[in-house]
Design a protein around this motif. Structure first.
Motif, mmCIF file in Angstrom:
data_model
loop_
_atom_site.group_PDB
_atom_site.id
_atom_site.type_symbol
_atom_site.label_atom_id
_atom_site.label_comp_id
_atom_site.label_asym_id
_atom_site.label_seq_id
_atom_site.Cartn_x
_atom_site.Cartn_y
_atom_site.Cartn_z
ATOM 1 N N CYS A 152 15.389 -16.440 39.602
ATOM 2 C CA CYS A 152 16.804 -16.470 39.202
ATOM 3 C C CYS A 152 17.089 -17.732 38.389
ATOM 4 O O CYS A 152 17.552 -17.650 37.258
ATOM 5 C CB CYS A 152 17.708 -16.412 40.429
ATOM 6 S SG CYS A 152 17.752 -14.773 41.188
ATOM 7 N N THR A 153 16.805 -18.880 38.952
ATOM 8 C CA THR A 153 17.035 -20.123 38.185
ATOM 9 C C THR A 153 15.923 -20.247 37.131
ATOM 10 O O THR A 153 14.909 -19.551 37.188
ATOM 11 C CB THR A 153 17.058 -21.368 39.104
ATOM 12 O OG1 THR A 153 15.935 -21.314 39.951
ATOM 13 C CG2 THR A 153 18.317 -21.426 39.936
ATOM 14 N N ASP A 154 16.149 -21.139 36.179
ATOM 15 C CA ASP A 154 15.266 -21.252 35.025
ATOM 16 C C ASP A 154 13.794 -21.378 35.425
ATOM 17 O O ASP A 154 13.459 -22.121 36.348
ATOM 18 C CB ASP A 154 15.675 -22.459 34.177
ATOM 19 C CG ASP A 154 17.016 -22.222 33.511
ATOM 20 O OD1 ASP A 154 17.489 -21.063 33.517
ATOM 21 O OD2 ASP A 154 17.588 -23.184 32.987
ATOM 22 N N ASP A 191 14.825 -28.344 33.611
ATOM 23 C CA ASP A 191 13.583 -27.975 34.285
ATOM 24 C C ASP A 191 12.469 -27.850 33.262
ATOM 25 O O ASP A 191 12.631 -27.139 32.275
ATOM 26 C CB ASP A 191 13.714 -26.614 34.994
ATOM 27 C CG ASP A 191 14.605 -26.679 36.225
ATOM 28 O OD1 ASP A 191 14.408 -27.601 37.030
ATOM 29 O OD2 ASP A 191 15.482 -25.817 36.354
ATOM 30 N N GLY A 228 28.392 -20.344 37.086
ATOM 31 C CA GLY A 228 27.571 -21.352 37.781
ATOM 32 C C GLY A 228 28.177 -22.745 37.652
ATOM 33 O O GLY A 228 28.112 -23.555 38.580
ATOM 34 N N SER A 262 11.201 -30.144 38.339
ATOM 35 C CA SER A 262 12.663 -30.200 38.320
ATOM 36 C C SER A 262 13.149 -31.635 38.130
ATOM 37 O O SER A 262 12.587 -32.565 38.688
ATOM 38 C CB SER A 262 13.208 -29.649 39.634
ATOM 39 O OG SER A 262 14.586 -29.932 39.718
ATOM 40 N N ASP A 314 29.306 -25.300 40.505
ATOM 41 C CA ASP A 314 28.857 -26.699 40.541
ATOM 42 C C ASP A 314 30.034 -27.668 40.596
ATOM 43 O O ASP A 314 29.996 -28.669 41.308
ATOM 44 C CB ASP A 314 27.972 -27.008 39.331
ATOM 45 C CG ASP A 314 26.650 -26.249 39.378
ATOM 46 O OD1 ASP A 314 26.253 -25.820 40.471
ATOM 47 O OD2 ASP A 314 26.022 -26.083 38.318
ATOM 48 N N GLY A 322 20.744 -18.092 37.522
ATOM 49 C CA GLY A 322 20.803 -18.850 38.771
ATOM 50 C C GLY A 322 21.752 -18.286 39.819
ATOM 51 O O GLY A 322 21.410 -18.214 41.009
ATOM 52 N N SER A 338 24.716 -17.706 35.083
ATOM 53 C CA SER A 338 23.963 -18.952 35.289
ATOM 54 C C SER A 338 24.881 -20.148 35.129
ATOM 55 O O SER A 338 26.107 -20.007 35.051
ATOM 56 C CB SER A 338 22.810 -19.012 34.292
ATOM 57 O OG SER A 338 23.307 -19.292 33.005
ATOM 58 N N GLY A 339 24.268 -21.328 35.038
ATOM 59 C CA GLY A 339 25.052 -22.546 34.881
ATOM 60 C C GLY A 339 25.668 -22.649 33.493
ATOM 61 O O GLY A 339 26.677 -23.321 33.298
ATOM 62 N N LYS A 371 24.142 -23.580 45.253
ATOM 63 C CA LYS A 371 23.484 -23.036 46.448
ATOM 64 C C LYS A 371 24.097 -23.662 47.714
ATOM 65 O O LYS A 371 24.379 -22.956 48.688
ATOM 66 C CB LYS A 371 21.971 -23.347 46.342
ATOM 67 C CG LYS A 371 21.174 -23.142 47.598
ATOM 68 C CD LYS A 371 20.785 -21.679 47.748
ATOM 69 C CE LYS A 371 19.846 -21.440 48.914
ATOM 70 N NZ LYS A 371 20.485 -21.577 50.217
ATOM 71 N N HIS A 377 16.248 -14.371 31.000
ATOM 72 C CA HIS A 377 16.981 -14.000 32.220
ATOM 73 C C HIS A 377 17.115 -12.480 32.349
ATOM 74 O O HIS A 377 16.997 -11.928 33.434
ATOM 75 C CB HIS A 377 18.372 -14.639 32.220
ATOM 76 C CG HIS A 377 18.375 -16.089 32.642
ATOM 77 N ND1 HIS A 377 17.849 -16.512 33.848
ATOM 78 C CD2 HIS A 377 18.847 -17.206 32.032
ATOM 79 C CE1 HIS A 377 17.998 -17.830 33.949
ATOM 80 N NE2 HIS A 377 18.588 -18.281 32.859
#
Ligand code: KG4
Ligand code: ZN
Length: 339
Positions: free
Chosen positions: A304-306, A12, A167, A34, A171, A273, A140-141, A185, A118
């Protein structure tokens, strides 16, 4: 003080403009370009592609943020930029942009650790201020960490994942269930239609007193479960998603509880995230209700996400202490550890 935050650690290109007034942070701009659609066809982030995209979008994204905030460069006091951790090729684009702008416009630069962003993203909620010492759960991821925060700027790592991040597990499971990247999500939406007790996937607790995490076993268990079935019906997929989510979230709650008890922290901060996950947020609310002495500070859903706002907020705390990095000493460090 008005801070412009630059974040390019992953996929991002994100810019935030934040003004600090009294004890509050006013978010004046938040713009993110994004790259999710670009990386989707590869099923994950390709560092070289990410870097090229950042290089193309960084200046237009900064320009869009300045427009959104209705300010020009004379009104920006400080430039904050993510120095790491993250993808080396991606970080370098944000860092070079900050160096150039800092040099040409003669602005002080703050080098921010992405994880600190974060941690301090909870200040973007406009709610009550956390009391210290605090415990932060960063999910997060790329990270799953429990961090003791003595006060903003003073951190001690308490526990972290020994393999995959939570995360990342979301994924990878999402991919197995046919969802597009990044599927965290979408997987949690799918889980809403399933029964979390359908499959008993392993909860890796790594021993009674451990506050580390492990998600590799869970990922493998889900893979085997999906291979056992000839066809994954939507009913079955929803049940796997819900059962996976329950198994992925449980260690987060168990270990956060343990750390809160051990450290006698006064607040719990949660960012990253996965902190956008509704079930996790509900479980954390329940957890702090067990002990009324602790206040819960969840990152607002939009932070939450970057994003660039959290980098600007973290930048403020450093700028306050005049913790600046001269442009000719600003570097990216893909392995920069917060604590
Ligand atoms: O903080 P972030 O943008 O990137 C890193 O710093 O790593 O986090 C992205 C991660 C992805 O793995 C994404 O799938 C996950 O956060 N995520 C979620 C949800 N929303 C985003 N995971 C579970 N439930 C969600 N609602
Ligand atoms: Zn992040």
């Amino acid at each position: 003080m008005r801070i412009l935050g630059i974040e390019t650690s992953c996929d991002d290109t994100a810019i935030g403009i934040v003004r600090q007034t009294g004890s509050r942070f006013l978010v004046e701009a938040q713009v993110t370009a994004s790259q999710a659609l670009i990386h989707r066809k590869y099923g994950g982030v390709v560092p070289e592609v990410a870097a090229r995209e950042h290089a193309v979008t960084i200046l237009p994204t900064i320009q869009a943020a300045l427009r959104q905030a209705s300010v020009g460069w004379p009104q920006i006091d400080v430039i904050a930029v993510t120095g790491g951790p993250g993808l080396s090729t991606a970080l370098v684009v944000g860092v070079e942009a900050a160096r150039t702008l800092g040099y040409v416009l003669n602005k002080p630069i703050v080098r921010v650790n992405h994880i600190e962003g974060h941690v301090l993203s909870v200040y973007g909620s406009g709610g009550g201020k956390p009391k210290y010492p605090a415990v932060t759960l960063v999910v997060s991821g790329g990270h799953t960490e429990l961090i003791l925060v003595k006060r903003p700027g003073v951190y001690r790592l308490l526990g972290k994942t020994i393999d995959d991040a939570v995360g990342e597990a979301f994924d990878k499971t999402a991919k197995l269930l046919g969802l597009t990247y990044p599927g965290g999500k979408l997987l949690s939406d799918m889980a809403r239609r399933g029964n979390p007790n359908s499959f008993s996937f392993p909860r890796s607790l790594l021993g009674k007193n451990s506050v580390d995490f492990s998600y590799a076993g869970l990922k493998t268990a889900v893979l085997y479960e999906t291979m056992r079935h000839k066809k994954l019906t939507s009913r079955l997929k929803a049940d796997i998603a819900a059962s996976f989510q329950a198994a992925a979230l449980e260690p987060l709650i168990v270990k956060t509880r343990l750390v809160l008890q051990k450290t006698k922290a006064r607040s719990l901060l949660v960012g990253g995230g996965v902190a956008a996950n509704t079930v996790l947020r509900q479980q954390l609310e329940k957890l702090v209700h067990e002990s009324l002495k602790i206040s819960l500070h969840l990152a607002p859903l939009g932070l939450c996400t970057d994003n660039g706002v959290m980098i600007a907020i973290a930048g403020y705390f450093h700028a306050q202490k005049k913790d600046f990095t001269p442009w000719n000493r600003l570097t990216a460090d893909p392995n920069w550890e917060l604590a």
